[in-house]
Write an enzyme that holds these catalytic residues in place. Structure first.
Site, PDB file in Angstrom:
ATOM      1  N   LYS A  14       0.847  -1.194   0.000  1.00  0.00           N
ATOM      2  CA  LYS A  14       0.000   0.000   0.000  1.00  0.00           C
ATOM      3  C   LYS A  14       0.879   1.240   0.000  1.00  0.00           C
ATOM      4  O   LYS A  14       2.051   1.209   0.405  1.00  0.00           O
ATOM      5  CB  LYS A  14      -0.947   0.027   1.204  1.00  0.00           C
ATOM      6  CG  LYS A  14      -0.263   0.032   2.575  1.00  0.00           C
ATOM      7  CD  LYS A  14       0.191   1.392   3.083  1.00  0.00           C
ATOM      8  CE  LYS A  14       0.797   1.315   4.487  1.00  0.00           C
ATOM      9  NZ  LYS A  14       1.494   2.548   4.901  1.00  0.00           N
ATOM     10  N   ASP A 139      -3.499  -1.164  10.674  1.00  0.00           N
ATOM     11  CA  ASP A 139      -3.508  -1.179   9.207  1.00  0.00           C
ATOM     12  C   ASP A 139      -4.116  -2.442   8.620  1.00  0.00           C
ATOM     13  O   ASP A 139      -4.415  -2.480   7.425  1.00  0.00           O
ATOM     14  CB  ASP A 139      -2.079  -1.043   8.665  1.00  0.00           C
ATOM     15  CG  ASP A 139      -1.556   0.380   8.719  1.00  0.00           C
ATOM     16  OD1 ASP A 139      -2.306   1.274   9.136  1.00  0.00           O
ATOM     17  OD2 ASP A 139      -0.389   0.581   8.355  1.00  0.00           O
TER      18      ASP A 139
END
Length: 285
Positions: A14, A139
């Site tokens: 990401k 996350d």
């Protein structure tokens, strides 16, 4: 013929295309506003069902203490939550650097939750897996849900978004950045005024920034040098708390051309930003 006892899935990287720190809770966790986007590049995990409840991991991180290994922690938490007596042999092909700000450990954990949920035929829904993932790290849920998102709170309050999907050159300057060190630094910006998701998206990429960047530049000269080198050639930003930095480019050819100029001491890869995680695409196939 497909082997139902074996499953291979991606664990994508990401980028934080925006990262604001808006405050700090009494428990020490920082309050964030960030835009998560996936890349079509990352780690790969292969899961093979075992004949008992043992969990075995084959990876370059096998020497890491079990309490720090998010793959094994995710697998054990899923066993405990579901009450299953199934086990697995897990092979992790590690591509993403540790301490790079690309979410590699969190992504590996999310892929483990999805992969073992499928392999063990548990039938848990995505929100249930995300809840387990949050116990492993803030996350992890965004990787479980698998869509680009605006995140708030400590990063767990997610709203799906659609971002532009340019090509990126991502550079790792050869250092491992400690997230706790960055967040404990007294000079870290912690008082950025909160903005709305609408304002963030209307502002566009040209106005996005990472509040960790100044601190990481000061603490890690190699990251500072990478930001300066890449920033002199294209719009550049730090992802997460680093160490990776990325430049937004218009084409794969432009990104590849810039990668060929890279100083030999650094590593890099070219990838495209995607709003739907490659993990979700693989699960749907």
């Amino acid at each position: 013929m497909t082997d139902p006892s074996r499953l291979t899935l991606p664990a994508p990287a990401k980028l934080n295309r925006l990262l604001h720190i808006t405050g700090r809770r009494d428990d020490g966790y920082h309050l964030l506003q960030t835009l998560f986007q996936f890349l079509d590049h990352g780690d790969t995990l292969t899961f093979r069902e075992s004949s008992d409840e043992r969990l075995e991991l084959d990876s370059p991180l096998a020497e890491m203490a079990d309490d720090d290994n998010l793959v094994l922690r995710a697998a054990r938490r899923l066993q405990q939550r579901s009450g299953t007596s199934c086990g697995a042999r897990i092979r992790l092909h590690k591509t993403l650097p540790m301490g790079g700000g690309l979410g590699g450990g969190s992504s590996d954990a999310a892929t483990t939750l999805h992969g073992l949920n499928r392999l063990w035929r548990l039938g848990l829904r995505t929100p249930e897996l995300a809840e387990i993932g949050l116990e492993l790290g803030a996350d992890v849920p965004v990787f479980v849900h698998g869509h680009a998102a605006w995140a708030e709170g400590i990063g767990e309050q997610l709203t799906r978004v659609e971002l532009d999907t340019p090509w990126f050159l991502v550079i790792h300057p050869g250092v491992n950045v400690s997230t706790p060190t960055v967040f404990k630094d007294p000079e870290l910006t912690r008082d950025t005024p909160p903005i709305t998701i609408t304002r963030a998206l209307q502002g566009g990429a040209s106005g996005w920034r990472n509040d960790c960047e100044a601190t990481v530049r000061r603490l890690y000269p190699a990251v500072d040098a990478a930001l300066d080198w890449l920033g002199s050639r294209a719009p550049t930003m730090l992802t997460g708390t680093g160490a990776c930095v990325f430049a937004r480019l218009e084409s794969q050819a432009e990104a590849a051309s810039l990668a060929r100029e890279l100083p030999v001491a650094w590593q890099a890869f070219v990838a495209r930003g995607v709003n739907r995680s490659p993990l979700q695409d693989a699960l749907d196939r």
